[in-house]
Each structure stands twice: as C-alpha cells, then as structure tokens.
Design a protein around this motif. Structure first.
Motif, PDB file in Angstrom:
ATOM      1  N   GLN A 162       0.821  -1.202   0.000  1.00 39.65           N
ATOM      2  CA  GLN A 162       0.000   0.000   0.000  1.00 39.65           C
ATOM      3  C   GLN A 162       0.865   1.267   0.000  1.00 39.65           C
ATOM      4  O   GLN A 162       0.530   2.261  -0.662  1.00 39.65           O
ATOM      5  N   LEU A 163       1.982   1.228   0.709  1.00 43.72           N
ATOM      6  CA  LEU A 163       2.883   2.380   0.715  1.00 43.72           C
ATOM      7  C   LEU A 163       3.505   2.608  -0.657  1.00 43.72           C
ATOM      8  O   LEU A 163       3.601   3.748  -1.132  1.00 43.72           O
ATOM      9  N   TRP A 164       3.954   1.542  -1.312  1.00 48.56           N
ATOM     10  CA  TRP A 164       4.488   1.707  -2.665  1.00 48.56           C
ATOM     11  C   TRP A 164       3.419   2.255  -3.613  1.00 48.56           C
ATOM     12  O   TRP A 164       3.721   3.016  -4.522  1.00 48.56           O
ATOM     13  N   ASP A 165       2.182   1.833  -3.382  1.00 49.56           N
ATOM     14  CA  ASP A 165       1.085   2.279  -4.241  1.00 49.56           C
ATOM     15  C   ASP A 165       0.574   3.672  -3.897  1.00 49.56           C
ATOM     16  O   ASP A 165      -0.270   4.216  -4.619  1.00 49.56           O
ATOM     17  N   SER A 166       1.064   4.245  -2.788  1.00 49.46           N
ATOM     18  CA  SER A 166       0.500   5.522  -2.340  1.00 49.46           C
ATOM     19  C   SER A 166       0.801   6.674  -3.305  1.00 49.46           C
ATOM     20  O   SER A 166       0.137   7.703  -3.271  1.00 49.46           O
ATOM     21  N   TRP A 167       1.804   6.492  -4.144  1.00 48.75           N
ATOM     22  CA  TRP A 167       2.050   7.425  -5.242  1.00 48.75           C
ATOM     23  C   TRP A 167       1.643   6.740  -6.545  1.00 48.75           C
ATOM     24  O   TRP A 167       2.141   5.677  -6.882  1.00 48.75           O
ATOM     25  N   GLU A 168       0.738   7.372  -7.278  1.00 49.44           N
ATOM     26  CA  GLU A 168       0.382   6.855  -8.596  1.00 49.44           C
ATOM     27  C   GLU A 168       1.453   7.254  -9.616  1.00 49.44           C
ATOM     28  O   GLU A 168       2.224   8.197  -9.409  1.00 49.44           O
ATOM     29  N   VAL A 173       5.019  16.084 -11.151  1.00 44.02           N
ATOM     30  CA  VAL A 173       4.734  17.018 -12.243  1.00 44.02           C
ATOM     31  C   VAL A 173       5.983  17.813 -12.637  1.00 44.02           C
ATOM     32  O   VAL A 173       6.310  17.950 -13.811  1.00 44.02           O
ATOM     33  N   LEU A 174       6.666  18.392 -11.667  1.00 44.15           N
ATOM     34  CA  LEU A 174       7.887  19.168 -11.888  1.00 44.15           C
ATOM     35  C   LEU A 174       7.680  20.280 -12.923  1.00 44.15           C
ATOM     36  O   LEU A 174       8.376  20.354 -13.946  1.00 44.15           O
ATOM     37  N   ASP A 175       6.713  21.125 -12.653  1.00 44.14           N
ATOM     38  CA  ASP A 175       6.426  22.263 -13.529  1.00 44.14           C
ATOM     39  C   ASP A 175       6.922  23.535 -12.847  1.00 44.14           C
ATOM     40  O   ASP A 175       6.242  24.098 -11.972  1.00 44.14           O
ATOM     41  N   PRO A 176       8.120  24.029 -13.213  1.00 39.36           N
ATOM     42  CA  PRO A 176       8.661  25.207 -12.522  1.00 39.36           C
ATOM     43  C   PRO A 176       7.873  26.477 -12.814  1.00 39.36           C
ATOM     44  O   PRO A 176       7.802  27.369 -11.961  1.00 39.36           O
ATOM     45  N   PHE A 181       5.147  20.784  -7.959  1.00 42.26           N
ATOM     46  CA  PHE A 181       6.047  19.636  -7.843  1.00 42.26           C
ATOM     47  C   PHE A 181       5.321  18.327  -8.113  1.00 42.26           C
ATOM     48  O   PHE A 181       5.795  17.482  -8.868  1.00 42.26           O
ATOM     49  N   ALA A 182       4.177  18.139  -7.442  1.00 39.73           N
ATOM     50  CA  ALA A 182       3.437  16.881  -7.568  1.00 39.73           C
ATOM     51  C   ALA A 182       1.939  17.153  -7.581  1.00 39.73           C
ATOM     52  O   ALA A 182       1.460  18.171  -7.064  1.00 39.73           O
ATOM     53  N   ASP A 183       1.205  16.234  -8.190  1.00 41.60           N
ATOM     54  CA  ASP A 183      -0.261  16.305  -8.237  1.00 41.60           C
ATOM     55  C   ASP A 183      -0.818  15.653  -6.975  1.00 41.60           C
ATOM     56  O   ASP A 183      -0.758  14.429  -6.833  1.00 41.60           O
ATOM     57  N   PRO A 184      -1.373  16.440  -6.036  1.00 39.99           N
ATOM     58  CA  PRO A 184      -1.851  15.847  -4.781  1.00 39.99           C
ATOM     59  C   PRO A 184      -2.994  14.862  -4.970  1.00 39.99           C
ATOM     60  O   PRO A 184      -3.226  14.020  -4.106  1.00 39.99           O
ATOM     61  N   ASP A 185      -3.696  14.935  -6.098  1.00 39.25           N
ATOM     62  CA  ASP A 185      -4.773  13.974  -6.351  1.00 39.25           C
ATOM     63  C   ASP A 185      -4.243  12.572  -6.643  1.00 39.25           C
ATOM     64  O   ASP A 185      -5.015  11.608  -6.669  1.00 39.25           O
ATOM     65  N   SER A 437      -0.522   1.347  -9.493  1.00 40.96           N
ATOM     66  CA  SER A 437      -1.006   1.605  -8.138  1.00 40.96           C
ATOM     67  C   SER A 437      -2.448   1.151  -7.970  1.00 40.96           C
ATOM     68  O   SER A 437      -3.286   1.363  -8.848  1.00 40.96           O
ATOM     69  N   GLN A 438      -2.738   0.522  -6.832  1.00 43.27           N
ATOM     70  CA  GLN A 438      -4.111   0.111  -6.540  1.00 43.27           C
ATOM     71  C   GLN A 438      -5.026   1.314  -6.363  1.00 43.27           C
ATOM     72  O   GLN A 438      -6.245   1.187  -6.410  1.00 43.27           O
ATOM     73  N   PHE A 439      -4.452   2.495  -6.151  1.00 39.84           N
ATOM     74  CA  PHE A 439      -5.259   3.692  -5.973  1.00 39.84           C
ATOM     75  C   PHE A 439      -5.619   4.365  -7.298  1.00 39.84           C
ATOM     76  O   PHE A 439      -6.440   5.280  -7.321  1.00 39.84           O
ATOM     77  N   ALA A 440      -4.977   3.954  -8.389  1.00 36.36           N
ATOM     78  CA  ALA A 440      -5.274   4.555  -9.682  1.00 36.36           C
ATOM     79  C   ALA A 440      -6.710   4.241 -10.084  1.00 36.36           C
ATOM     80  O   ALA A 440      -7.187   3.100  -9.941  1.00 36.36           O
ATOM     81  N   HIS A 441      -7.409   5.257 -10.574  1.00 38.07           N
ATOM     82  CA  HIS A 441      -8.793   5.104 -11.062  1.00 38.07           C
ATOM     83  C   HIS A 441      -9.751   4.675  -9.954  1.00 38.07           C
ATOM     84  O   HIS A 441     -10.818   4.108 -10.231  1.00 38.07           O
ATOM     85  N   SER A 442      -9.374   4.889  -8.699  1.00 37.59           N
ATOM     86  CA  SER A 442     -10.256   4.531  -7.590  1.00 37.59           C
ATOM     87  C   SER A 442     -10.876   5.784  -7.018  1.00 37.59           C
ATOM     88  O   SER A 442     -10.509   6.907  -7.347  1.00 37.59           O
ATOM     89  N   ASP A 443     -11.819   5.588  -6.118  1.00 35.78           N
ATOM     90  CA  ASP A 443     -12.488   6.725  -5.472  1.00 35.78           C
ATOM     91  C   ASP A 443     -11.856   7.043  -4.116  1.00 35.78           C
ATOM     92  O   ASP A 443     -12.392   7.853  -3.356  1.00 35.78           O
ATOM     93  N   ILE A 444     -10.725   6.384  -3.798  1.00 40.44           N
ATOM     94  CA  ILE A 444     -10.070   6.632  -2.517  1.00 40.44           C
ATOM     95  C   ILE A 444      -9.516   8.037  -2.507  1.00 40.44           C
ATOM     96  O   ILE A 444      -8.856   8.481  -3.451  1.00 40.44           O
ATOM     97  N   GLN A 445      -9.768   8.765  -1.458  1.00 42.08           N
ATOM     98  CA  GLN A 445      -9.388  10.168  -1.376  1.00 42.08           C
ATOM     99  C   GLN A 445      -7.879  10.315  -1.275  1.00 42.08           C
ATOM    100  O   GLN A 445      -7.194   9.588  -0.561  1.00 42.08           O
ATOM    101  N   ALA A 446      -7.360  11.283  -2.015  1.00 40.87           N
ATOM    102  CA  ALA A 446      -5.928  11.550  -1.994  1.00 40.87           C
ATOM    103  C   ALA A 446      -5.590  12.456  -0.823  1.00 40.87           C
ATOM    104  O   ALA A 446      -6.453  12.928  -0.094  1.00 40.87           O
ATOM    105  N   THR A 447      -4.279  12.723  -0.669  1.00 40.96           N
ATOM    106  CA  THR A 447      -3.853  13.671   0.361  1.00 40.96           C
ATOM    107  C   THR A 447      -4.267  15.071  -0.037  1.00 40.96           C
ATOM    108  O   THR A 447      -4.447  15.378  -1.218  1.00 40.96           O
ATOM    109  N   ALA A 448      -4.386  15.951   0.933  1.00 40.09           N
ATOM    110  CA  ALA A 448      -4.751  17.340   0.617  1.00 40.09           C
ATOM    111  C   ALA A 448      -3.569  18.091   0.076  1.00 40.09           C
ATOM    112  O   ALA A 448      -2.432  17.790   0.393  1.00 40.09           O
TER     113      ALA A 448
END
Length: 448
Positions: A162-168, A173-176, A181-185, A437-448
């Motif tokens: 689950q920890l490895w999957d916590s990042w999709e 993003v790395l958009d200066p 830096f990253a997409d929180p969703d 990631s098991q969280f991809a395409h799921s309805d599980i809420q991401a970090t804020a």
C-alpha cells in the motif's frame, strides 16, 4: 510454424568470497575482499556479462557465536546493492530484509530508493528471521513463534504494498513555471490501523520504475509455501533430487489459484553450488580441497543452531543423536527437515554431514565439467522441477567467472538461456509487468 524454446532464469546468490564456509581460507580467494565494495561491484559486472537475471544477498542481524571462524554477512544488503547499482546497468538486485525486525515504512522506503537508484532493478527477499541471536538484538528473549512471524510477515507486506502504491504513476509534475512539484490527487494516505501496525502514509518516495520491487521468498515450510503462493514472484528453494524438486514445484504451483494467480506469476529457483573443472575428477578434487578446510568447531555450531541440539561435544564419526520433532523447531523448519532427512537417508556421520553442508547449508552441490553442469540444469528444468536456478558459487569471483564464461554459453547454445537482455527492469527479466497503483482510477481520497 516453429515456436521459440522456453528458457529459464538464473540468479547469482553471492556471499562474501564464496558460499563454501571455508572459501576465505582457500588460495583461490583473497580473504580481505570480503570487506571491499569493489569486489562486490565486480561480481555484479560478471553476472551482467553472463546476462543473468539478478544477483542476491542474504542477510543476518547478529554476529552469533561463530565469529572466530567466519561470518555470513558484513554489509547491509540494500546499501551494498545501491553501490552495485552504480557499477551495472541491467542485472537485477535482490536484497534480504526481515519482517520481524523492521517496520513497513522504513523498509518500503529503502526498496523504493533502491529501485529509483537502479532504474527499476530492485527485489526484496522476504524473510521472517529464525535465529535466536537475532532475537536478542531486538529486545526478545527467544525467537518469536513461527506461526506469529508469518502472520506479521503477511500484514507487513500488505502495508508495504500500500505504501508503494501511495504514489500513482504521473504524480510527479515538476512544472517550474506553475510551481507544481506533484499532483496531490495522485498521492494517497493509506491510514492503515491494526494491532501490529499504524501507518498513515503516503510514502515519502515517489512511485518507482517497477511500481514495486520483485517479491522473493525462501521458506519451504507449510507456512512458507502458503505465504509464497500469496505474495512471491520468485522462490529460492533447496531440494537435492529431481523428484524432490518436482514435488515442491507441483505443490507450490497448485496453491496459486486460491489467490487468483497463474503458474507463470511465480518462478521456482532451486539452489545449486557448482564446482567446475575440465574433468569430473578434477571438479571432485576441487570440492574436496574446500571440504578439507572446514573448521569442525565452526561447522558444529552451525549445525547445532540449525537442528536445535548442542553437537559441540558430539563425536564427529558418530551418527546424529536423536533430534526434536519439526513441530518443536521455531527457527528454519524446512531447512531442519532437509538436513535431518539427508542424514537419515544417507546414514551419515556428523563429520560426513558437515562436509556435505559446507558448500551450501543443505543446497545441492554438484562437481563436474561445464557440460555436466549444463546437463544437470537442463534435466531439472525439462523435468518440471524448476523455472530457473539460484547459482551459489562456492568461491568468488572465480566460481562465478567459471559459471558465466563456461556454463552459460552452453545453455545459450542449447536455447535455454537469453543471449541478450530484452527488458530494462528486474520484473521484466522475470517475465512480469510493472505494477500499477491500486489507488489509480479509484475513489479513494488523496492527500490534501
């Protein structure tokens, strides 16, 4: 229409200057290299030269009572493999780590880091640790009960996944220009809460190239086989005959459907300690040279720990004394049974037994020409006793050089092993895809 011949997998199980317990005393090795990281980087390059799937390091979390004669592990393996990663480009890197004496978050982070550093070549050999000396280093008065170690291991791996999957994938993003830096969703807490573990997450390491490391397991007890059927993608095992190998292979593969898995999702790799020479007689003489260098006091302490019986004062030329039942063993149950059955079937004295165990602690030892070694591997593979092999050179680097330069070309000529790498990740070498990631395409809420 012709079909390509099925090929097998080869892993190099590396240990110090050789698997044989007397390797460091033999003139074919340089004993000081056990402390030299360049030695291990060289081994990684040799394995890569042979197009091997992976290299593997075991681990122990205690010195134990045998330091006068030998020690089994000097470097922490994830750290060592990070150094080897910088000296290689293709070969997989498998490290042993205990679920009994670690925590999921720290270990998941280590393997994610190794996967990033190596470009997707990390693997985790999951062990539950059955050595009493290890227990003493982590606040225990005895080895935790065998069944409870496996219960913890199962939950540990669930949390790590689950920890490895916590990042999709695509979370970074790395958009200066936009300052993103990253997409929180695409970054998720896991909020795992049980009696054993409370882990909020997410992991503080982004999703690695493989998604998660290759999961490897080495236990052959009932608990170990069930655990392997549920989680493992490769299994390192010890059988001494084709018939024993076939039985283990069928048993383990038959357990996979229960977990929704197919036979191709798990590779079985028995161990082999090869002594290689121009003639069989020379190979056997070489093996005897190593056997003659065994220190009986060291070997007896090793055997005592494995069998749960103090043999340090036992007569070397007598058979083993009565041994406990496997149910009384809390350490390595499968290795206990293997050694007990070996001694009984071949009616070995203690001296003969420690001689047979000196090369690989119960793994099959084979002395012969390169062609005979290749024949033996082919026989096991085609008999349905293996998907590949865990090669355990008795001395290093020469024993690995000989296997890579003299045996591998024969296997390649027979169409049994690759001639070039066709994948860029360890999972790819073993015929497995990267994991989403098991969280991809799921309805599980991401970090804020």
């Amino acid at each position: 229409m012709s079909h390509p011949r099925k090929t097998f997998h080869l892993n190099a199980f590396l240990m110090g200057v050789g698997h044989h317990e007397a390797a460091w005393r033999h003139p074919r090795t340089e004993e000081h290299r056990v402390l030299d990281v360049k030695h291990f980087q060289e081994l990684g390059r040799i394995a890569e030269r042979g197009k091997l799937d992976s290299v593997f390091f075991a681990d122990g979390l205690a010195v134990g009572p045998r330091i006068k004669r030998n020690t089994l592990a000097v470097f922490e393996p994830v750290t060592l493999l990070a150094a080897i990663a910088t000296a290689t480009e293709h070969v997989g890197l498998i490290a042993t780590a205990s679920t009994t004496y670690n925590e999921p978050f720290n270990l998941a982070r280590k393997f994610a880091s190794l996967d990033h550093i190596s470009g997707g070549r990390a693997g985790w050999n999951i062990v539950t640790s059955g050595n009493e000396e290890e227990a003493f280093n982590f606040g225990f008065d005895a080895i935790p009960e065998h069944a409870r170690r496996y219960e913890r291991a199962q939950e540990f791996v669930d949390v790590a996944v689950q920890l490895w999957d916590s990042w999709e994938s695509g979370a970074i993003v790395l958009d200066p220009e936009e300052g993103v830096f990253a997409d929180p969703d695409k970054v998720h807490t896991i909020d795992y809460n049980s009696e054993r573990f409370r882990v909020r997450g997410p992991l503080n390491s982004p999703r690695s190239p493989q998604g998660r490391p290759l999961l490897v397991q080495a236990g052959s007890s009932e608990s170990g086989k069930e655990f392997a059927a549920r989680y493992a993608e490769a299994v390192f095992t010890a059988q001494r005959t084709v018939e024993e190998g076939q039985q283990f292979y069928r048993d383990l593969k038959s357990r996979l459907p229960k977990y929704g898995r197919s036979a191709d999702e798990l590779k079985v790799l028995p161990g082999l300690v090869p002594f290689i020479a121009d003639t069989e007689a020379e190979a056997r003489a070489l093996e005897q040279e190593f056997t003659d260098l065994i220190s009986p006091d060291y070997a007896l302490r090793q055997l005592s720990a494995l069998l749960g019986v103090d043999l340090t004062e036992h007569a070397l030329d007598a058979p083993l004394p009565p041994l406990p039942d496997e149910s009384e063993i809390e350490g390595g149950k499968s290795r206990f049974t293997l050694v007990k059955e070996l001694a009984e079937k071949e009616e070995l004295t203690v001296r003969q037994l420690i001689g047979k165990l000196g090369g690989g602690r119960g793994h099959r030892t084979f002395a012969g020409t390169p062609e005979q070694i290749a024949d033996e591997l082919q026989t096991w593979f085609e008999a349905g006793a293996a998907d590949g092999f865990n090669i355990m050179p008795p001395y290093l680097p020469g024993g690995l050089d000989d296997f890579v330069d003299r045996v591998v070309p024969i296997l390649q000529e027979r169409g049994l092993f690759r001639t070039e790498y066709t994948a860029t990740t360890l999972r790819g070498h073993y015929g497995l895809d990267s994991v989403e990631s098991q969280f991809a395409h799921s309805d599980i809420q991401a970090t804020a």
